[in-house]
Design an enzyme around this catalytic site. Structure first.
Site, PDB file in Angstrom:
ATOM      1  N   HIS A  74     -10.046  -5.903  13.476  1.00 51.23           N
ATOM      2  CA  HIS A  74     -10.309  -6.059  12.039  1.00 51.23           C
ATOM      3  C   HIS A  74     -10.797  -7.491  11.793  1.00 51.23           C
ATOM      4  CE1 HIS A  74      -9.826  -6.187   7.753  1.00 51.23           C
ATOM      5  NE2 HIS A  74      -9.353  -4.970   7.707  1.00 51.23           N
TER       6      HIS A  74
ATOM      7  N   GLU B 285      -6.820  -7.388  -1.191  1.00 47.92           N
ATOM      8  CA  GLU B 285      -7.427  -7.475   0.142  1.00 47.92           C
ATOM      9  C   GLU B 285      -8.899  -7.085   0.006  1.00 47.92           C
ATOM     10  OE1 GLU B 285      -5.271  -5.142   3.025  1.00 47.92           O
ATOM     11  OE2 GLU B 285      -3.324  -5.917   2.382  1.00 47.92           O
TER      12      GLU B 285
ATOM     13  N   GLU C 101       0.807  -1.223   0.000  1.00 53.56           N
ATOM     14  CA  GLU C 101       0.000   0.000   0.000  1.00 53.56           C
ATOM     15  C   GLU C 101       0.841   1.275   0.000  1.00 53.56           C
ATOM     16  OE1 GLU C 101      -2.605  -0.518   3.351  1.00 53.56           O
ATOM     17  OE2 GLU C 101      -3.880  -1.945   2.329  1.00 53.56           O
TER      18      GLU C 101
END
Lengths: 656, 656, 656
Positions: free
Chosen positions: A364, A313, A142
């Site tokens: 998460h 993802e 990322e």
């Protein structure tokens, strides 16, 4: 399309790996991504590598038939590296170094870090580059996430000076290009130039734009260094990077050009909470995500991957990082998965196999809860597997499911974002919102869209839309002129030179041959102001003077007489922030002129074609009937679902 | 009144200068201001001056008959100076030096910069001080703009200590004055004292006030240094500075005392967007500016210039620096120009001749667009020229157009702003808003207002208004006592000593002889709270105890019985943030008592008298009829316009 | 209960002290607190003590019969100490040292400051420790006020490393506990660990929690050092500290354990303005303070003082430090005083005797105005004296006024606040608001509440309420299991281990024996979203799976079927942010099951029992009739007031 999952063997007892691996295979997953944050386990002490655990993990996953996406762990340099080389750290806009203790703390311009990034990449690639289970690579993680492209370190300042020197050669040319005569900003040498921060009032926009371009180039060259090593040591494996959503701080097309395929990390609910939509929109789609945001990114990253792209993802449940983190609507994870298929994804990989019980992302969700039980998303993944089988069966039976170029192309320009960010002129002039406005209007018409970079060929398109192109290179202007379909051009196009100056003869600069107008002035309008007219104008209004000798039609004006929709028949210009009605009218006309059929979809129903199959997705929390929106749908042969779509429902039918 | 323009020859090819100059003259402009940011062109390398281009520019402009306002370029010290002497830089409240790359990055207290400021001033003055085309000087540019008065450098700290030492002589006196016994803040020497930043909770208000006073004095002495040189080398030229609007961070009266005339930079639309008005007010006047803001500054700077003042920069179209930047209503630029005339301006100078295509202000409109075509404001300037000719003709025919003292004076106190900024006690107690409230109420009554500094003579006035005077020097109290007209005094007057302490016997301190009351307590009221009563009270309410033995009338109370309007007949005190109704009632009474006739104007119609001519300006986007608001207007002889005012319309009639 | 006042002899001429002292006694005050900020007067130069003035003050006050609360002046180290030892200064989250010029600028971890704190404590204690007029001590002042618990100095970093080393012994255990394998955050030694600031994205929550625990311990050990000295040198005097309201940044129970009695500084109006209540609530109680906030703190600090507590500073009028500072409703200061009595206070001490005319708090009201006249609060204090006499008379006549344990205990957990602050998961999940929600609901039922720390014995209670206990130590789980009354447990209880990990088997972790459920997922809901159902859910919703084999009743669900109220009969779990209706239903059931009688009070009427006397307080600005709310009240014998309560009215009646 294959499914995959993100897995962190280092987070779990070795004894559990084999069981996890066989459960993955059993669920129907093909890919497993590993090791992207594992540097401190791979190289626990400087120069001492511990391969044992990772060898074991790779072998175990491979033995279960899984195909591994191996990662370079460079997003998380370990503490010993930071302590030994503090110059690795990025420096914030406040002039202070970022600190160790999370991730992405490195500076792209640190020569020390470049060396270490290459060293660890080489080590991992040497170890696993030819391992039969390793099917692909992900570089780093990322880029740009957490606003990490711009760094203001000494390394960055030095690299910026070198970059400027290469670009301008002569300091006089730089001074001229930036207009440094203004406010006595002139430099006598490249050595005098600092990063554009800490100034009393705004810095020179040209200075900022060049810093942004430089920083974008630094990302690309950092990534390219890793790719060179991977190509050398791991032949015949795809190399990807997992881009983020809503991240425009570097030119993803440039980074994508070095990759085999693009990928991105899709968190529809997190992005919705962080976005700039009105509160009622956010509440309405709280459990679904915005109906156009995900698809826009699918299309964008498909372009960055030159047709090849993954979701690396995929959000499986509540995340931990938005201000509020609700759960998806039941069925939504399956729907997102199939939406990616419809947009041409090669792989959708869920993040993550099992929720971690510790550290930053402990809240998460994953496919499993931390206690190892199946989470809500597990059933959805299983349902997606089932739907993908149905599609695969159809394909085996001869139905085409190949992606075809869309009739509509939208020109997406990272530099436009940079320029409006640097010089908004009106505080709410946001490039991504502008693109979403155009993209959403096209999708309400039932149209498929391809994103293209400025300068991409337009052959085969029937409609090309450019929400805004502040800088128009001559080649692009020529391509537009040669294009024979309908062309819709948004505000501020052609308003700047590449040096961030106003072009000779004013906006639209090089587009003037195509659009015989002159933008004599522009004004930004505060929230609450609607400039009166049949199409009330908000945010942005240009004062356009049509060339009186040109064959130009003005099809909408403000009540005060300002033209806001001008066209030459084939080419349309919108001289305002386009509101829904105006944009709808322009696009319908542009489509009609080239014979593109359109629909009139509600804002929660979205379509996408893949080959001969057309998909519909219901972004609403209530059911809907496709027959009310798509003429003739009742006669179609359905591959998935039927005309009645439940909440988060997906249907697919043959429509050659 | 003459017109002028701001011009930057260094931004344009030399070949264009002569043409520009003759076009200026042709338009009817008299003055042209140049060179205020040109240091890097005048002294491109340390000590090496390049006069050639500026000689040429001065000669060219002079040859066209234009009168030049030459500037000292000290607002933008060039990079070579900063690199050689980093101590030139101002230091922010965060303790970090401001950086090069915009403007106003210098510290007023830097001794190094003082030397360089004098050196460049001397160089420019020696070169052009006696040039026949040079008619006036502007020192520096917009002192205080971008919040640049307060700096926290080592130089500033040292200068502050010296300033304190001179003011208090003994550290014990300082400790007593500041009340440093509180929280063990006592100092043992002046050397121990730092600037008042970085404290855990708020710093001592007396400490902050003295720092503000010191910084204000630094601006004045910096300016005075330049003036000394200019007076020596450029005799018989007016020396001005261009002040900013809404800038109260230094005492403009003190700086003005050294000037021949004041001037200011009037950007009505930018100031409106940045101001604290309610959203609906901002939308209503989005294309006009607030009807009282500009006039208030005209009156204020007329006072700072002791009657002589200019508009040095007049907004001509959309600017680039507010959050939103709309275009003015057609006619508004002309109206602003004539409004300045009505308030007594000597010159209105448009900013700028031609919009620059580069750098920070490339989106700032001018009289021409960057391509050299006439912009919307050109026509308006031409229309203003025409109206000014009509007025000049009238004057030539004997009509008096000289400014006369207004019957109403408003005492404006920069220190009041500093004190309420340092100690608001209620978060929305803003001095400038308070002044605007009083000023607007007076203007709704059709009254002309002169601003005066505290302590100015009151002779000839019939009504004196003091929105708030926290510190009342004995001389001021005496002047008030001697004054025979009506006196209206606002809340918090007399509430502090000059050492920022509560006076003996409490507020109103030295005003008690005049106002036999005692303010036993004060309270601030959050937004949404209206203390009940015939005049509901918002923001601020005082608990006033009238002296029961005094001849004092209470003419308004809250429902709970708290007096909010007390008066001795001649002297009125408002013990609350004055809402519209209450203030209107007080002012009408105060006017009535001294026979001042009043009107009842709507909030978009404003009047101003100059000599025997009265001007009306319609700040509305709709037309209006003066006959509905001004008795007898139909019989007047009009110099400009008539009784029907269009949007942005201006009328002027003889009213001796 | 006695009354007292805060007095600063050093602020006033010595000549005034005797008169002040006798006026205090005359008013009926018993205690006078002095010297807590007087360091610069006690030790004007390093090592040179000036006792003369303080001796005189102590003698003067003592001579008037007043009992002195002497303070250690360590909240305000003087400038000479800072200049000599800059390492005394705390360091902010931005990495910059706080500066001298207000208060609380020291770092709790500075070894230099520890030495100086002990030295001045010893000096003052030696001087006055056995003085007959000195009745008690206050250490320092308002620990944690102005957000001063966390400091990031080098001293703090070093002390933190030592603290970690003692806690974990092995770096591997720390890495495991924090889950540092995540994102390669592993450390190789304790020396590598920095404070958790400046990271690119959020730091590890376990890292932050340990830093918070460490900092809390530093406060306790700092305070304990002073207490050791005071116990040695001033035997038989109570030692207190004055805690602040709404301050949860250290464990007050731990500090309280070293004190003889707790005290706190009660500013109802300031706290209301600073709090997170909706605007309409803030307006409604603008002049009264929130009806539950003050009482909650009374009950909390009574627990911290193990039954003994004071109000050390009582707001007497408008303060200076909130954004808006209104005046209390007439009668409110008296009411606050009597409310403290009802909750068991030993002393209420007004802040301050006379408003200071200088420095930071010059706008803070006192019992007198700066000119020495009586302020509004003086009459209220006198009225409180009168009411206290009536109560004392009753007590003398045999009525019991001793505090008894309340039937209801609320478990208050400072660590819960830290954890939700570090990891809110939903931006508005605020622990103090959650506690206020439970506390307010109990009070609307007319119930008295005792606060207890986690792990306190539950014997004698009939209802125990735990708004949230993220970490449940095994001992606490056992105590809950052994408890025989009703138990109401709020969301997120048992959701974390003490290492800030998710427990094995998920939430509620160790509470599972008691609550046979599994929280499979949680979600936070943005403002504006109400999850549909008979009890709409806002902010927070858990996905609870009841153990199907357990005897568990689900008594409320969302419309989508999610259980939000589960109970085993005796134990209730609320799987959501409790809204008013749901919480009311749960608490009524829980009370009913153990025979606790309840009322239904409006939100402005509050009751508290002390011994055989029950108090009612009207927080409304309108009168009310107790008979409408309390059955049988008309037959009671009243000690104060009667059934008709005016605004701010207080009544007390015999109710054995």
């Amino acid at each position: 399309m294959k499914l995959g999952v993100c897995y962190y063997p280092e987070h779990w007892p070795e004894a559990q790996w084999a069981q996890d691996a066989s459960a993955m295979a059993e669920l129907g997953l093909t890919f497993v991504r590993i090791a992207e944050f594992a540097w401190s386990r791979i190289e626990p002490d400087p120069g001492r590598y511990d391969w044992g655990w990772l060898d074991q993990a790779v072998d175990t996953l491979g033995a279960a038939g899984l195909r591994i996406v191996m990662c370079t762990p460079t997003a998380t340099p370990p503490k010993w590296l930071i302590d030994a080389h503090p110059d690795v750290l990025a420096v914030g806009v406040d002039g202070r170094p970022r600190r160790f203790g999370s991730r992405r703390h490195y500076c792209f311009s640190s020569r020390t870090y470049r060396a270490h990034s290459q060293q660890i990449t080489r080590a991992v690639a040497e170890r696993y580059g030819r391992h039969p289970a390793v099917a692909a690579w992900q570089t780093d993680n990322e880029y740009g996430c957490h606003d990490t492209v711009l760094s203001y370190s000494q390394s960055a300042a030095a690299a910026f000076r070198a970059w400027l020197s290469a670009r301008y050669v002569s300091i006089d040319d730089l001074n001229r290009g930036w207009g440094n005569v203004f406010w006595s900003q002139e430099y006598r040498s490249f050595e005098q130039i600092d990063p554009p921060i800490g100034t009393v009032t705004e810095a020179n926009p040209a200075h900022r734009l060049d810093y942004q371009r430089f920083a974008s180039d630094e990302v690309a060259s950092f990534n390219r260094e890793q790719i060179g090593i991977l190509r050398e040591l791991s032949p015949d494996r795809d190399i990807l990077h997992n881009f983020m959503g809503a991240t425009l701080s570097f030119d993803h097309f440039k980074v994508g050009a070095d990759l085999d395929a693009a990928s991105w990390d899709s968190y529809p609910l997190g992005f919705l909470q962080q976005g700039a939509w009105p509160e009622d929109t956010k509440l309405r789609f709280m459990r679904q995500g915005h109906p156009d945001f995900t698809a826009l990114h699918h299309d964008l990253y498909r372009a960055c991957g030159r047709g090849r792209w993954w979701v690396m993802e995929q959000q499986p449940g509540p995340v931990n990082w938005a201000k509020w983190n609700p759960a998806p609507l039941p069925g939504m994870v399956r729907a997102w998965t199939l939406e990616a298929f419809a947009h041409g994804a090669e792989v959708v990989s869920y993040f993550r196999w099992r929720q971690a019980p510790f550290a930053q992302e402990q809240m998460h969700a994953g496919l499993h809860t931390p206690d190892g039980a199946r989470a809500a998303a597990w059933d959805e993944a299983a349902a997606a597997v089932k739907a993908l089988h149905a599609l695969a069966d159809k394909r085996a039976a001869g139905t085409c499911l190949d992606m075809r170029p869309a009739p509509v192309a939208l020109v997406f320009d990272y530099a436009a974002h940079w320029m409006f960010d640097i010089q908004p002129q009106g505080a709410d002039f946001d490039y991504l919102q502008l693109v979403l406005t155009f993209y959403g209007a096209l999708r309400r018409l039932g149209l498929d869209v391809d994103m293209i970079p400025p300068g991409a060929p337009l052959t085969g398109r029937r409609l090309v839309v450019a929400p805004s192109l502040p800088v128009v290179e001559p080649s692009l202007a020529s391509a537009f002129e040669a294009f024979e379909g309908s062309l819709v051009i948004g505000p501020r196009s052609g308003s700047k030179t590449s040096a961030f100056q106003i072009p000779d003869g004013l906006s639209p600069g090089p587009l003037r041959r195509l659009l015989p107008i002159r933008v004599a002035a522009v004004e930004s309008l505060p929230p609450g102001w609607a400039e009166a007219g049949a199409h009330p104008v908000r945010r942005w209004l240009e004062h356009v003077e049509p060339n009186p000798n040109a064959d130009l039609s003005v099809d909408a004006r403000t009540a005060a007489g300002k033209p806001i929709w001008l066209n030459t028949g084939r080419v349309h210009y919108i001289a305002a922030w386009p509101d829904g009605d105006l944009l709808d009218a322009v696009l319908r006309r542009a489509c009609g002129d080239v014979g593109l059929p359109v629909l009139d979809l509600p804002d929660h129903l979205r379509l996408r074609r893949r080959g001969d199959v057309r998909f519909a997705l219901n972004y609403d929390a209530a059911p809907l009937d496709l027959a009310a929106h798509i003429p003739g749908i009742a006669e179609r042969e359905f591959v998935i679902g039927d005309t009645r779509l439940g909440p988060a429902g997906v249907a697919a039918w043959i429509d050659p």
